[in-house]
Scaffold this motif. Structure first.
Motif, short mmCIF file in Angstrom:
data_model
loop_
_atom_site.label_atom_id
_atom_site.label_comp_id
_atom_site.label_asym_id
_atom_site.label_seq_id
_atom_site.Cartn_x
_atom_site.Cartn_y
_atom_site.Cartn_z
N LEU A 1 0.83 -1.20 0.00
CA LEU A 1 0.00 0.00 0.00
C LEU A 1 0.87 1.26 0.00
CD1 LEU A 1 -2.99 0.77 0.06
CD2 LEU A 1 -2.86 0.79 2.52
N ALA A 2 1.95 1.23 0.77
CA ALA A 2 2.86 2.39 0.83
C ALA A 2 3.54 2.64 -0.51
CB ALA A 2 3.91 2.16 1.91
N HIS A 3 3.66 1.60 -1.33
CA HIS A 3 4.30 1.74 -2.64
C HIS A 3 3.26 1.74 -3.77
CE1 HIS A 3 7.79 0.57 -0.18
NE2 HIS A 3 8.44 1.37 -1.02
N ASP A 4 2.03 2.12 -3.44
CA ASP A 4 0.94 2.26 -4.41
C ASP A 4 0.74 1.02 -5.28
OD1 ASP A 4 0.30 4.88 -3.59
OD2 ASP A 4 1.93 5.68 -4.81
N GLY A 5 0.93 -0.16 -4.69
CA GLY A 5 0.69 -1.41 -5.41
C GLY A 5 1.82 -1.83 -6.33
N ASN A 6 2.91 -1.12 -6.32
CA ASN A 6 4.06 -1.45 -7.18
C ASN A 6 4.80 -2.63 -6.58
OD1 ASN A 6 6.73 -1.53 -8.28
ND2 ASN A 6 6.44 0.56 -9.04
N LEU B 1 13.06 -8.73 -0.75
CA LEU B 1 12.67 -9.99 -1.38
C LEU B 1 12.90 -9.91 -2.88
CD1 LEU B 1 9.16 -10.58 0.27
CD2 LEU B 1 11.29 -11.76 0.84
N HIS B 2 13.07 -11.07 -3.50
CA HIS B 2 13.08 -11.11 -4.96
C HIS B 2 11.65 -10.88 -5.42
CE1 HIS B 2 13.43 -12.64 -9.05
NE2 HIS B 2 14.74 -12.47 -8.91
N ARG B 3 11.49 -10.23 -6.56
CA ARG B 3 10.15 -9.90 -7.07
C ARG B 3 9.28 -11.15 -7.21
NH1 ARG B 3 7.08 -8.75 -11.72
NH2 ARG B 3 6.11 -6.71 -11.62
N ARG B 4 9.86 -12.23 -7.74
CA ARG B 4 9.09 -13.47 -7.93
C ARG B 4 8.65 -14.06 -6.59
NH1 ARG B 4 13.22 -15.94 -11.46
NH2 ARG B 4 13.26 -14.51 -13.20
N THR B 5 9.49 -13.95 -5.59
CA THR B 5 9.13 -14.46 -4.26
C THR B 5 7.92 -13.70 -3.73
OG1 THR B 5 11.43 -15.02 -3.82
CG2 THR B 5 9.97 -14.85 -1.91
N LEU B 6 7.94 -12.37 -3.87
CA LEU B 6 6.81 -11.57 -3.41
C LEU B 6 5.56 -11.92 -4.21
CD1 LEU B 6 5.54 -9.36 -1.71
CD2 LEU B 6 6.38 -7.68 -3.36
N GLN B 7 5.70 -12.10 -5.52
CA GLN B 7 4.53 -12.45 -6.33
C GLN B 7 3.94 -13.79 -5.88
OE1 GLN B 7 6.45 -12.03 -10.18
NE2 GLN B 7 5.08 -10.32 -10.67
N ARG B 8 4.78 -14.76 -5.54
CA ARG B 8 4.27 -16.05 -5.05
C ARG B 8 3.51 -15.86 -3.74
NH1 ARG B 8 9.17 -18.12 -6.95
NH2 ARG B 8 10.09 -18.03 -4.88
N LYS B 9 4.06 -15.04 -2.85
CA LYS B 9 3.38 -14.79 -1.58
C LYS B 9 2.03 -14.11 -1.80
CE LYS B 9 7.50 -14.49 1.30
NZ LYS B 9 7.18 -15.44 2.38
N LEU B 10 1.96 -13.20 -2.77
CA LEU B 10 0.73 -12.49 -3.05
C LEU B 10 -0.29 -13.39 -3.75
CD1 LEU B 10 2.14 -9.04 -4.18
CD2 LEU B 10 0.92 -9.54 -2.06
N GLN B 11 0.18 -14.41 -4.48
CA GLN B 11 -0.72 -15.33 -5.15
C GLN B 11 -1.53 -16.15 -4.15
OE1 GLN B 11 -1.41 -15.89 -8.45
NE2 GLN B 11 -0.24 -14.04 -8.89
N LYS B 12 -0.91 -16.45 -3.02
CA LYS B 12 -1.62 -17.19 -1.97
C LYS B 12 -2.67 -16.28 -1.37
CE LYS B 12 2.38 -19.86 -0.48
NZ LYS B 12 3.24 -20.15 0.67
#
Length: 174
Positions: A143-148, A158-169
């Motif tokens: 939220l602090a990074h406007d969804g970026n 974190l690596h971008r892909r790692t964050l994306q995996r966490k967000l997928q859950k």
């Protein structure tokens, strides 16, 4: 009869909710798949707007001030399958009057629309699990990074892909 607007990108959910609310005989329900489509309608006073947070092409959060200005609802209730403290606070800050996590039953929606909280069980707060704490931290940073996602991943180390995996859950259960 109360005028209600429901905005959700899930067309099946829209049809079912519209039919079930209208069957009560207390609601006149208009449904839209996006904030933009709803805003194309003539300005009018409505009793409530039920707004999904994660729409296909837009964020429900961004639509809150526009919908409030256009329809002047008494209530604006956010519905989301991705509930978190950070998004709840942000929705309220932007003008939502209530916030419900999906799946939510018709009975609870009707209680919120009527302003009644009788019959709702209030539990004492339980300590958050480590997974819930991590989810909340990720949501606040996002939220602090406007969804970026890229900027959020960098801020979290974190690596971008790692964050994306966490967000997928889906968010950890409460």
């Amino acid at each position: 009869m109360q005028k209600i607007i429901v905005i959700d990108d899930d067309r099946t959910y829209l049809q079912v909710l519209q039919r079930r609310l209208q069957q009560t005989g207390n609601y006149e329900v208009a449904v839209y798949a996006s904030v933009a489509t709803a805003l194309q309608q003539p300005a009018q006073q409505v009793n409530a707007i039920l707004l999904d947070m994660m729409l296909e092409q837009e964020s429900g959060l961004d639509g809150i001030p526009l919908l409030k200005a256009h329809f002047n609802p008494t209530q604006l209730i956010m519905l989301t399958g991705y509930a978190s403290i950070a998004t709840t606070v942000e929705a309220m800050r932007r003008g939502a009057t209530d916030y419900l996590a999906k799946p939510v039953g018709l009975h609870e929606i009707i209680q919120r629309l009527s302003g009644s909280t009788t019959g709702l069980v209030t539990e004492s707060p339980k300590p958050m699990t480590p997974a819930q704490v991590e989810w909340e931290h990720i949501q606040r940073t996002l939220l602090a990074h406007d969804g970026n996602v890229t900027a959020t991943a960098k801020a979290l180390g974190l690596h971008r892909r790692t964050l994306q995996r966490k967000l997928q859950k889906h968010s950890p259960g409460r």
